[in-house]
Each structure stands twice: as structure tokens, then as C-alpha cells.
Design a protein around this motif. Structure first.
Motif, mmCIF file in Angstrom:
data_model
loop_
_atom_site.group_PDB
_atom_site.id
_atom_site.type_symbol
_atom_site.label_atom_id
_atom_site.label_comp_id
_atom_site.label_asym_id
_atom_site.label_seq_id
_atom_site.Cartn_x
_atom_site.Cartn_y
_atom_site.Cartn_z
ATOM 1 N N LEU A 93 36.269 41.315 74.149
ATOM 2 C CA LEU A 93 37.331 40.735 73.546
ATOM 3 C C LEU A 93 38.608 41.821 73.452
ATOM 4 N N SER A 94 39.890 41.339 73.710
ATOM 5 C CA SER A 94 40.930 42.259 73.283
ATOM 6 C C SER A 94 41.182 42.253 72.125
ATOM 7 N N ILE A 95 42.110 43.358 71.472
ATOM 8 C CA ILE A 95 42.545 43.086 70.333
ATOM 9 C C ILE A 95 43.190 41.834 69.764
ATOM 10 N N GLY A 96 44.126 41.282 70.649
ATOM 11 C CA GLY A 96 44.889 40.002 70.408
ATOM 12 C C GLY A 96 43.930 38.981 70.282
ATOM 13 N N GLU A 97 42.725 38.868 71.277
ATOM 14 C CA GLU A 97 41.693 37.694 71.189
ATOM 15 C C GLU A 97 41.105 37.673 69.942
ATOM 16 N N LEU A 98 40.644 38.725 69.716
ATOM 17 C CA LEU A 98 39.671 39.098 68.392
ATOM 18 C C LEU A 98 40.559 38.520 67.156
ATOM 19 N N ALA A 99 41.795 38.872 67.055
ATOM 20 C CA ALA A 99 42.962 38.597 65.938
ATOM 21 C C ALA A 99 42.798 36.918 65.937
ATOM 22 N N ALA A 100 43.146 36.494 67.227
ATOM 23 C CA ALA A 100 43.417 34.868 67.273
ATOM 24 C C ALA A 100 42.041 34.250 66.886
ATOM 25 N N SER A 101 40.814 35.037 67.507
ATOM 26 C CA SER A 101 39.653 34.072 66.798
ATOM 27 C C SER A 101 39.531 34.156 65.525
ATOM 28 N N ALA A 102 39.716 35.100 64.699
ATOM 29 C CA ALA A 102 39.589 35.128 63.450
ATOM 30 C C ALA A 102 40.762 34.578 62.409
#
Length: 314
Positions: A7-16
Motif C-alpha cells: 500500500l502507498s502511504i495515501g492508501e494506508l491512510a485512507a484504509s484506516a
């Protein structure tokens, strides 16, 4: 790990449900291990990072510090920095962290309840007494400490009293601050703290109990007499003759190397009256406002009244 599995940092942030800034903060502190970076140098995270991030955020929402979260995750990882939520030995560490946090929270809540009652005492008092009350309350730590009261009793009790009895008397004589105090109780404790501090600082502790040849014999007997009189105090019975008074007089007699007799009771009555001191009387008055049950001072006053009544009748 192939790039498509990370996951990119943006994808990880969005998932959480959080921000890139938050993810970067936890990454920089080693709480979120990174996968190998992309060709452009961008941060990448393994598939377990989302669950790990949710764990971190949940613990932070409960007030667990970042270093403690790190210890929980390290134990769960077995020290290898793997992604994923808390499992295995990490659960034991988490349980200990939660227990400590509960203890801390109890202390914080006690402090908040004390501050609330103190503020109400200031708000509801007469305006001309505001400065006096503020000085009294401000001298007490939050949450309040009983160390000044304990120090006072260490000065009051006989020097030759055993450590066992010194501790026992002090524990019984020092009232604990109420967990959920009223404004009046905050003021009572503050006044008690000021009284004990002043008496100790200015050497006003000349009001020790009647000097005894054998202080341990005296205080062991007084403990038993106070225990016997508790029932009378709880039911409001007037001071009078009985087992409690006999035990009280016998304790004084043994400590003075003599025996109980009408003559000794008359002498003891005079000696106890001469030993009265306004500081001690005030101490027990304030302690009574903080103690739900009978105080040592109340028990001793009942017994002395009973002794005076018995000698007067004789």
C-alpha cells in the motif's frame, strides 16, 4: 514483496480513516514498518499495516503513550518488526499496559473530582474569604497527600513507641481524602493540612499523650479500648461505665506500673484534663468531617467523659 501487494502511504491512510501526516508520524517512530520503497522512493507498506495502524490509533485514543505502544508491538512481533495486529506475547504486554493505564486514569479522575470540589468551595464561599480559602486549598497537592499529617503524628507519638504501634496509630489517626469530596470536605482537609504543617513547622507538638513508662503497654490497651467503644459511638450511647472504660483505665495503669483503683482514676482524670490541647481538639474536629465512622479522637473523648462521670459519681 511485489509492489501490487503493498500500500502507498495515501492508501494506508485512507484504509484506516486517518491522514498521511499521522501515518508518517508513526512510521518515523518505528511503529509502522515499511516495505521496500518504490522506484520513485515513495513509502510502501505491507498488507498487515492497516490492522496495525488501527491498533496504534485505538491505543492512542485510550491515552497509551507512543513508547508503550512500541513495546506492545515489539513483543507481538517477537522483535522482528513484522506487520500486523497484537498477537501472542504482545497480548500479555497489552494487558499490563491497560492495567497501568487504568491506574493512571483512576488517579487523574480523583484529581479532577478534587479540583471540581475545590473550585466549588471557592465559588460558593463569601467573597471576603476568597483569598483565605484560595491560600488554604492551594497549599494542598492534587490529588491530595497525607504525608504532612503522617509527619505530624510521628512528632506527636512517644519517642520510645515501637514501630509496629507507631504505624498502626498513624494509619488510624490520619484520615484519607474522600474519593469524591464535597466542597466542605476539601476545606476540612485543607485546614487539617495547614494545622498539621503549622504545628510541625513551629514545634507546637508539645501536646503528646500522657507520658507513660511503658508506651507500648499503653497504646496496645488504648487500641483495645477504642475498639470496644466503637459500637457505643455508632449507636449514640452516652459515655458510661463498662468494659471499654475498664480496659481504658487498665491500659493507663499498666503503663504507669500501677493498678486500677478509685484513687488512680481520680488522678488519671486530672492528668488527662491537663493534657488537653486546642491543636489536638481541632485536629479531631476536622478529621471527623472527613471520616465516615468514629475517629480515634472521638473514641478517646467518649472514654474520658465516661471516666470523668465515674469519678464524679464516686
Amino acid at each position: 514483496m511485489p509492489p501490487e501487494a503493498t500500500l502507498s502511504i495515501g492508501e494506508l491512510a485512507a484504509s484506516a480513516g486517518t491522514t498521511v501526516k499521522t501515518v508518517r508520524f508513526y512510521s518515523d517512530r518505528g511503529l509502522l514498518p515499511e516495505a521496500p520503497r518504490s522506484g520513485g522512493g515513495h513509502r510502501r507498506y505491507g498488507p498487515g499495516a492497516a490492522a496495525r495502524l488501527r491498533t496504534i490509533r485505538a491505543l492512542r485514543s485510550l491515552g497509551v503513550s507512543v513508547p508503550e505502544i512500541g513495546r506492545v508491538l515489539d513483543r507481538a512481533d517477537g522483535g522482528d518488526g513484522a506487520d500486523g495486529p497484537v498477537e501472542g506475547d504482545g497480548g500479555d504486554v497489552l494487558a499490563a499496559v491497560v492495567a497501568r493505564r487504568l491506574d493512571d486514569l483512576g488517579t487523574e479522575l480523583a484529581a479532577l473530582r478534587w479540583r471540581e470540589a475545590a473550585l466549588r468551595a471557592l465559588r460558593d464561599g463569601a467573597p471576603e474569604r476568597l483569598a483565605e480559602r484560595l491560600e488554604l486549598i492551594g497549599a494542598v497537592s492534587v490529588p491530595p497527600s497525607t504525608s504532612a499529617l503522617a509527619h505530624y503524628w510521628r512528632r506527636v507519638l512517644p519517642v520510645r513507641l515501637s514501630t509496629r504501634l507507631r504505624r498502626s496509630v498513624t494509619d488510624a489517626a490520619v484520615p484519607q481524602p474522600p474519593a469524591d469530596p464535597t466542597p466542605d470536605q476539601v476545606l476540612a482537609f485543607a485546614r487539617l493540612h495547614a494545622l498539621a504543617t503549622a504545628a510541625t513547622d513551629h514545634c507546637l507538638v508539645s501536646h503528646r499523650p500522657v507520658t507513660a513508662v511503658h508506651p507500648d503497654l499503653l497504646y496496645d490497651g488504648l487500641h483495645e479500648a477504642h475498639r470496644l467503644v466503637e459500637a457505643a459511638l455508632r449507636t449514640g450511647r452516652d459515655p458510661g461505665p463498662g468494659e471499654a472504660l475498664d480496659c481504658y483505665v487498665a491500659a493507663h495503669a499498666r503503663a504507669a506500673d500501677t493498678r486500677d483503683s478509685p484513687a488512680f482514676r481520680r488522678v488519671l482524670t486530672v492528668r488527662l484534663a491537663a493534657a488537653d490541647h486546642p491543636v489536638m481538639a481541632r485536629y479531631w474536629q476536622l478529621a471527623g468531617e472527613l471520616t465516615p465512622g468514629p475517629t480515634l479522637g472521638g473514641a478517646d473523648a467518649w472514654l474520658r467523659e465516661a471516666l470523668t462521670a465515674s469519678t464524679t459519681a464516686a
